[in-house]
Design a protein around this motif. Structure first.
Motif, PDB file in Angstrom:
ATOM      1  N   GLU A 216      57.973  -8.313  85.478  1.00  0.00           N
ATOM      2  CA  GLU A 216      58.756  -9.543  85.415  1.00  0.00           C
ATOM      3  C   GLU A 216      58.128 -10.445  86.465  1.00  0.00           C
ATOM      4  OE1 GLU A 216      63.269  -9.167  83.826  1.00  0.00           O
ATOM      5  OE2 GLU A 216      62.665  -8.279  85.809  1.00  0.00           O
ATOM      6  N   PHE A 217      57.824 -11.875  86.363  1.00  0.00           N
ATOM      7  CA  PHE A 217      57.755 -12.720  87.355  1.00  0.00           C
ATOM      8  C   PHE A 217      59.035 -13.604  87.199  1.00  0.00           C
ATOM      9  CE2 PHE A 217      55.878 -16.946  88.905  1.00  0.00           C
ATOM     10  CZ  PHE A 217      55.258 -16.479  90.152  1.00  0.00           C
ATOM     11  N   ASP A 218      59.894 -13.296  88.125  1.00  0.00           N
ATOM     12  CA  ASP A 218      61.172 -13.914  88.195  1.00  0.00           C
ATOM     13  C   ASP A 218      61.850 -13.844  86.870  1.00  0.00           C
ATOM     14  OD1 ASP A 218      63.342 -15.291  89.112  1.00  0.00           O
ATOM     15  OD2 ASP A 218      62.616 -17.407  89.360  1.00  0.00           O
ATOM     16  N   ARG A 219      62.098 -14.913  86.050  1.00  0.00           N
ATOM     17  CA  ARG A 219      62.670 -14.761  84.708  1.00  0.00           C
ATOM     18  C   ARG A 219      61.741 -14.608  83.476  1.00  0.00           C
ATOM     19  NH1 ARG A 219      67.760 -15.697  83.752  1.00  0.00           N
ATOM     20  NH2 ARG A 219      69.308 -16.332  85.830  1.00  0.00           N
ATOM     21  N   GLY A 255      49.038  -9.255  74.144  1.00  0.00           N
ATOM     22  CA  GLY A 255      49.955  -9.619  75.085  1.00  0.00           C
ATOM     23  C   GLY A 255      51.200 -10.465  74.370  1.00  0.00           C
ATOM     24  N   TYR A 256      52.524 -10.380  75.282  1.00  0.00           N
ATOM     25  CA  TYR A 256      53.578 -10.984  74.854  1.00  0.00           C
ATOM     26  C   TYR A 256      54.299 -11.386  76.132  1.00  0.00           C
ATOM     27  CZ  TYR A 256      58.157 -12.034  72.805  1.00  0.00           C
ATOM     28  OH  TYR A 256      59.429 -12.534  72.765  1.00  0.00           O
ATOM     29  N   ALA A 257      54.878 -12.424  76.097  1.00  0.00           N
ATOM     30  CA  ALA A 257      55.736 -12.771  77.298  1.00  0.00           C
ATOM     31  C   ALA A 257      56.932 -13.600  76.715  1.00  0.00           C
ATOM     32  CB  ALA A 257      54.995 -13.660  78.382  1.00  0.00           C
ATOM     33  N   PHE A 258      58.155 -13.623  77.574  1.00  0.00           N
ATOM     34  CA  PHE A 258      59.373 -14.380  77.246  1.00  0.00           C
ATOM     35  C   PHE A 258      59.951 -14.837  78.524  1.00  0.00           C
ATOM     36  CE2 PHE A 258      60.560 -10.001  76.808  1.00  0.00           C
ATOM     37  CZ  PHE A 258      61.773  -9.930  77.480  1.00  0.00           C
ATOM     38  N   TYR A 259      60.478 -16.207  78.356  1.00  0.00           N
ATOM     39  CA  TYR A 259      61.182 -16.552  79.492  1.00  0.00           C
ATOM     40  C   TYR A 259      62.632 -16.431  79.128  1.00  0.00           C
ATOM     41  CZ  TYR A 259      62.805 -19.582  83.240  1.00  0.00           C
ATOM     42  OH  TYR A 259      63.319 -20.268  84.386  1.00  0.00           O
ATOM     43  N   GLN A 260      63.491 -15.995  80.060  1.00  0.00           N
ATOM     44  CA  GLN A 260      64.814 -15.635  79.920  1.00  0.00           C
ATOM     45  C   GLN A 260      65.772 -16.583  80.579  1.00  0.00           C
ATOM     46  OE1 GLN A 260      64.973 -10.965  80.338  1.00  0.00           O
ATOM     47  NE2 GLN A 260      63.574 -11.899  81.989  1.00  0.00           N
TER      48      GLN A 260
END
Length: 470
Positions: A216-219, A255-260
């Motif tokens: 995680e990079f912050d959120r 790759g996959y990334a999601f913002y929370q």
């Protein structure tokens, strides 16, 4: 079979009301000391007094009972059948997770999949006959090292950023949330399968060998991997579609990334839930990819072969929203994803879950492009939009929760001349939280004509799923 689904549903509700009535008649002092029935706990062994070194076990099973409307021209055990009653094990798993040092962990998952009365085991008749003795194999087997842990090892306080690296047979996948789906916390009776771009072709049940990094990079929650795909070597026909052939041996990248936006999720394992009964407010927006060079091959003219790169892209949104009075425990779960697949010219995959059928060579009617049994168009070069929604009904019991749901998939494949709509409608009956679940579901699929590549009929399938998780 339809009556069976109704009976199970009514029995579950009747049982719950009876239990609640019995508890209401208990003496007040008994009610005060009564243990919360939802508190089942976990199978965990601490390896030191501090509890930061441990061994954890997990057990899950999903049993399916079905009534299947077969595609035209289907044999089941050598007999023509328009409809088949079916029973089987969709999944049965054992997981072992170990934190050996504060920095080092191991994850293992093993089990079986897709065993029915006629498939998933050996062939022929006798002790190892059709469907018997399904293979028990490792799904995941990887080691992981904490570079920056979630919680500081000295103070125990959470770190704003964290990084983990690992290697092995793993499922830290790219593309979408659904490509990293937890099969113990699904919204519907099953995941749609097209969410795995190389399922059982260049992977082993959605896993590949490789190295991965996640954290995680912050959120922002992220995962990336470099893998060696499983070998494929199908030979294309002259002028035919691209087929799976990666003999040049290229690596795959994902790759996959999601913002929370609201509550953050903890990703100790790779699996992301599709349903938490809307217990917390969640809104995540993500995107991802899967890519490998020379993953497929075609033969445009005789003895002239062309290799094609495989590129898959996904973008999605996932939300869980508690609704109304908190004591009612109502909530909305919504997921929507768009996939763009490129496997080469006119690539198309057909599949049927726990398919009991084989083609009937004597059949003279209109055959489906999908083939026999419950086969459907799974995926191919083109686009798929998939959405699902579920709603937890107001609380009426201490034991049972009811959650109706609806799935919809729109598939636009380059090899076909018409887009196809697929849907599932049903309800979850949760007993003791998500540790025990009964699913009642009806699914509808289109059938394509062999020549015109357009839809000429639809078929359905009833499912009763019994799921246990510890």
């Amino acid at each position: 079979m339809k009556k069976l689904f109704i009976i199970f549903g009514l029995a579950a509700i009747q049982y719950t009301y009876c239990q609640d009535s019995l508890k209401a008649t208990k003496a007040p002092e008994e009610a005060v000391v009564e243990k919360n029935p939802l508190d089942i706990g976990e199978l965990k062994i601490n390896l030191n007094p501090k509890g930061d070194k441990w061994l954890k076990f997990g057990i899950s099973s999903q049993i399916w009972l079905r009534s299947i409307d077969n595609n035209p021209g289907t044999l089941v055990n050598g007999v023509p059948q328009d409809q088949t009653y079916d029973a089987g094990i969709r999944r049965m798993r054992l997981t072992i997770q170990s934190q050996l040092t504060p920095f080092y962990s191991i994850f293992l998952q093993m089990g079986i999949n897709n065993q029915t009365f006629i498939s998933g085991g050996g062939s022929g008749t006798g002790n190892n006959g059709a469907g018997k003795k399904a293979p028990f194999f490792f799904h995941d087997a990887y080691n992981e090292l904490a570079i920056i842990p979630r919680n500081d090892f000295q103070t125990g306080k959470p770190n704003k950023n964290n990084v983990y690296i690992g290697a092995g047979l793993h499922s830290w996948n790219g593309v979408s949330r659904l490509t990293n789906a937890s099969t113990t916390k699904m919204l519907a009776g099953d995941i749609p399968v097209f969410n795995f771009p190389a399922i059982e072709i260049a992977d082993q049940f959605s896993r590949q060998f490789g190295v991965f990094v996640h954290g995680e990079f912050d959120r922002l929650n992220y995962r990336f991997s470099v893998n060696k795909p499983f070998a494929t070597n199908l030979k294309p026909t002259v002028g035919g579609p691209a087929v799976d052939n990666n003999q040049s041996g290229k690596l795959s990248y994902s790759g996959y990334a999601f913002y929370q936006f609201f509550n953050k999720e903890t990703t100790v394992t790779s699996f992301l839930p599709g349903n938490n009964l809307a217990a917390k407010k969640v809104l995540n927006v993500g995107a991802g990819f899967y890519s490998t060079k020379d993953g497929t091959q075609s033969q445009p003219t005789e003895n002239v072969f062309e290799s094609h790169d495989v590129n898959v892209f996904g973008a999605d949104v996932y939300t869980e929203l508690p609704v109304g009075n908190k004591n009612k425990e109502m909530g909305l779960t919504l997921y929507s994803v768009y996939y763009n697949y490129n496997y080469g010219p006119n690539y198309l995959r057909v599949s049927g879950l726990l398919n009991p059928g084989t083609p009937d060579p004597q059949f003279t009617g209109q055959r489906a492009l999908e083939g026999a049994g419950n086969n459907r168009i799974l995926m191919g070069t083109g686009n798929i939009w998939f959405s699902q929604v579920g709603f937890v009904l107001p609380k009426f019991s201490k034991i049972l929760k009811v959650q109706p749901f609806f799935n919809y998939a729109l598939k636009d494949m380059k090899a076909l001349n018409q887009s196809g709509s697929y849907y599932d409608v049903g309800a979850n009956f949760y007993l003791y939280g998500q540790n025990a679940r009964i699913v009642v579901q009806y699914s509808s699929r289109p059938l394509y004509d062999l020549v015109s590549k357009t839809i000429f009929d639809r078929k359905g399938e009833f499912l009763l799923s019994l799921q246990i998780i510890l």
